[in-house]
Design an enzyme around this catalytic site. Structure first.
Site, short mmCIF file in Angstrom:
data_model
loop_
_atom_site.label_atom_id
_atom_site.label_comp_id
_atom_site.label_asym_id
_atom_site.label_seq_id
_atom_site.Cartn_x
_atom_site.Cartn_y
_atom_site.Cartn_z
N SER A 1 0.80 -1.22 0.00
CA SER A 1 0.00 0.00 0.00
C SER A 1 0.83 1.27 0.00
CB SER A 1 -0.94 0.01 1.20
OG SER A 1 -0.21 0.04 2.41
N LYS B 1 -6.45 3.84 8.46
CA LYS B 1 -5.48 4.76 7.87
C LYS B 1 -6.01 6.20 7.88
CE LYS B 1 -3.40 1.23 4.92
NZ LYS B 1 -3.18 0.74 3.54
#
Length: 801
Positions: free
Chosen positions: A688, A731
């Site tokens: 990611s 996140k």
């Protein structure tokens, strides 16, 4: 005729004499005796030094409290002995060994000095001697008893008998015997304080008689033990006699009574058919075994375990949906998904009447309330609650028990917990299920498959019991920080409910509703006398904690309550105490966390990425630099293989699109590139960070800084596509905690934004990108092609910063 030793009148005493006092612990020194003493206290060492230097007599007085290291004047007996120090040896550790000779009995009249050591005014305490036949008789009795004791006791030498025979003075005889016997300190002190020699001899004879009886009994027992026959033969013979006597009296055998009691318990238990059959079979075996047999205890333990389990006990569920929701809301803030799932379970129970217990798994970072949810669920359902922790468990037998062939075998934690619950349908919490291990003793996660499989656990078999036990009515609740370590087969058996970290507003709400009242009560404060402002709580959340949960927040609130409690206890505060921002900073000190994203991204070649850790989301920084070289790539920061491959893919994309980025030729030719992810002690992996690496490399090549308010996450391909990733909510919350206002994420993750709290969607901007070109444009200019607005789900043109 009565004679008093020096002087003749009992009431006439010698002139008072001031003597230094040496306190003794558990030691009584009698006149005319030589006694070794160990001196360790600093003031006692000084006393002995001065006494030896000045050839001075000292007073030996026993302390009333042997546990007290430094006795004071009130801790001393009134009667002691005057003594001369005959010999002194100084030990290397600073202590002394002295040999003293006691000369006379003395009585403490007044303490005249306490420093540097005790001293006092003493008077002599002469003996009262009565010359009579009674004294002579007592003297002979004492001599005879002591001679008998010398024969029985090994620690008294035979020479003492000769020494006693040569003592003509009754007082000296009593002193000699009392000083050599191992008597209690209180008894010795009582003998020392007795001035009348006849009374002293009488007391001593009573003590010696008691000691003779004890020693003779010990000798008798020892001789009996030595003369016993072989243990097994003697036991068998006596048992046969006992059995014959019991039969004759009609009392029956003790073992048979035990078997009859167990049989009655089996009848009352109404066990399932298979368990009842096994219990009766083992009971018949027990009845045929002698109590001394090795298997007797094991079979008895096995039967007790069978009878202690709740085979038929069920608690009735409270199916009031409104009350259940009220209890869940009362105990926990937010967590709507979990609350809805429990209410749905109750609704099914209400309609169906006999539902099977669901198997839930709460996954989330520490401190978000996973474990405490189990207690609330049990309270809402009206069920018993049991909890086991399987973190670090590596032995399969911990779950399913040990087989009865092993010594000390016992059931596993599942059966033990159900026994403790006393119910067959408790709320059963299995904590830290992601932290089970495996080694040569087996794999406990494999044993857990049967426990958590609805198709199997109605006939769960523990190795110790080897009987089917129905777990279908149990409501299993598991907790984990991460799903990845949980084996896929085990994960497939559970209903996963993810608990993300809390937002800043949620933390303030939790602190206001739960944490502050709890800590105020635990610190003994009056809730009416202390108040926390919302701004103060928000300051604690923002500057003194950085976590997904609220554990550290609770610790900081506890620290504030301790400061407040101290002010109240010291009387410095009588009015209502208001904890505001100024007081928070004064009590907690400088801020521990600050938004450092701006200064970290102030140079070209740095981009802000987002990651998921076991403790929630976190911000990470991707740093890139270039030095003259041969075009090689170096990655550091303890990165995993997947993350290294993402770095290589990002570099290849940037080099392949140099012209589109506005670079002249291949800027990277003749340069070695170094990509570093700080916090090198922490292992990192995953795809990611791909778009963050590509952005950092583009920033380095273009010499432009990335927007200080932007964080990004997404996987990159060589063709420049941005692929979806996981952990979007964690996140985004990490970006919010770091005070970042814009998050760039893959277009395919746009639906995940609906899981975010409404206040987060309102305060932050979300850029959804399909290609790396869109990512770089948003990162540099802050004007992306597509923006997920704060108040709508439709993309629209973003406004420049």
């Amino acid at each position: 005729m009565t004679k008093v030793e020096e002087p003749t009148d009992v009431k006439t005493e010698e002139r008072p004499d001031v003597l230094p006092i040496l306190p003794l612990k558990d030691t009584v020194v009698f006149p005319d005796s030589m006694t070794p003493l160990a001196i360790g206290q600093e003031r006692s060492v000084r006393l002995v030094d001065e006494a030896v230097a000045n050839d001075q007599t000292i007073a030996l007085v026993t302390s009333t409290d042997p546990e007290k290291d430094v006795p004071e004047a009130d801790d001393l007996h009134r009667v002691g002995t005057a003594a001369e120090v005959h010999k002194m040896i100084r030990v290397p550790d600073g202590t002394l060994r002295i040999l003293v000779q006691a000369t006379r009995r003395i009585r403490l009249e007044q303490v005249t000095q306490e420093d540097p050591f005790l001293a006092g005014r003493f008077v002599d305490l002469p003996d009262i001697v009565t010359e009579s036949k009674e004294v002579e008789a007592l003297t002979r009795i004492v001599e005879g008893l002591f001679a008998r004791i010398i024969e029985l006791v090994p620690y008294l030498p035979d020479e003492l008998q000769l020494a006693v025979a040569n003592v003509n003075d009754p007082s000296g005889l009593a002193n000699l015997i009392a000083s050599t016997m191992r008597l209690k300190t209180a008894e010795k002190q009582e003998l020392l304080e007795e001035a009348d020699v006849a009374v002293r001899l009488r007391k001593l004879s009573v003590i010696l008689n008691r000691e003779v009886e004890v020693f003779e009994l010990g000798t008798k027992i020892q001789s009996q033990v030595q003369s016993e026959m072989e243990s097994s033969q003697r036991e068998y013979f006596l048992r046969q006699q006992l059995k014959a006597i019991q039969d004759e009296l009609g009392e029956g055998d003790e073992q048979q009574a035990e078997v009859a009691e167990l049989r009655a318990q089996i009848e009352e238990a109404k066990l399932p058919e298979e368990a009842d059959k096994q219990a009766r079979r083992e009971l018949d075996r027990l009845a045929k075994l002698p109590p001394a047999a090795a298997e007797h205890g094991g079979i008895r333990t096995y039967l007790e375990w069978i009878l202690s389990l709740p085979w038929n006990e069920l608690t009735e569920d409270d199916l009031d949906l409104a009350r259940a929701r009220e209890i869940l809301d009362e105990d926990h803030y937010d967590l709507d998904k979990v609350k809805e799932r429990i209410v749905e379970y109750l609704a099914v129970s209400k309609l169906k009447g006999d539902p099977s217990g669901p198997i839930l798994c709460f996954v989330g970072p520490p401190g978000v309330g996973k474990t405490s949810l189990g207690h609330s669920i049990a309270r809402a359902l009206g069920r018993k609650f049991v909890r086991i922790s399987v973190g670090g468990v590596r032995d399969e037998a911990e779950i399913r028990g040990h087989r009865r062939t092993y010594i000390g075998a016992m059931p596993g934690t599942v059966i033990r917990a159900l026994r403790d619950a006393g119910s067959r349908n408790p709320v059963f919490m299995i904590d830290e299920i992601d932290k089970m291990g495996a080694d040569f003793r087996g794999d406990p996660s494999s044993a857990m498959l049967e426990v958590l499989d609805p198709a199997q656990h109605s006939t769960f078999r523990d190795h110790f019991l080897d009987l089917p036990f129905d777990l279908s009515k149990v409501l299993f609740v598991c907790t984990a920080n991460l799903l990845e370590p949980v084996p896929p087969a085990l994960r497939d058996r559970m209903e996963i409910i993810e608990l993300s970290g809390y937002t800043e507003d949620e933390k303030v709400g939790i602190a206001r509703k739960y944490l502050v009242p709890k800590q105020v009560a635990e610190h003994g404060l009056d809730p009416e006398r202390i108040a926390f402002t919302d701004k103060a709580l928000r300051l604690v959340v923002r500057e003194y904690t950085r976590e997904a949960g609220v554990r550290n927040l609770e610790r900081e609130i506890a620290a504030l309550c301790r400061k407040a409690a101290r002010q109240v206890a010291e009387g410095k505060r009588t009015s209502r105490l208001r904890v505001d921002e100024k007081r928070v900073r004064a009590w907690l000190g400088r801020r521990r966390f600050s938004g450092d994203a701006r200064k970290r991204t102030s140079d070209p070649g740095v981009a802000t990425g987002l990651a998921v850790t076991p403790v929630g989301g976190d911000v990470l920084f991707i740093e890139a630099t270039a030095v003259p070289g041969e075009g090689r790539l170096t990655v550091t920061g303890q990165l995993g293989e997947v993350m290294k491959e993402s770095a290589q893919a990002a570099l290849s994309w940037v080099r392949g699109h140099s012209r589109e980025l506005g670079l002249d030729g291949d800027w990277f030719e003749g340069r070695d590139v170094h990509i570093h992810v700080p916090a090198g002690a922490v292992p990192k992996d995953g795809p990611s960070a791909g778009i963050a690496m590509a952005t950092a490399l583009a920033s380095l090549a273009l010499g432009r800084t990335v927007s200080e308010h932007v964080a990004m996450t997404g996987e990159i391909t060589l063709t420049g596509q941005v692929l979806p990733i996981g952990g979007v909510k964690e996140k985004v919350l990490a970006a919010q905690r770091a005070e970042l206002s814009t998050v760039i994420l893959p277009k395919e993750n746009e639906g995940d934004l609906d899981d975010l709290p409404r206040d987060v969607r309102k305060k932050m901007r979300f850029v959804v990108a399909d290609t790396v070109d869109e990512v770089i444009a948003a990162a540099f200019d802050g004007a992306p092609a597509h923006v997920r607005a704060a108040t709508t789900a439709e993309p629209k043109a973003a406004q420049p910063r």
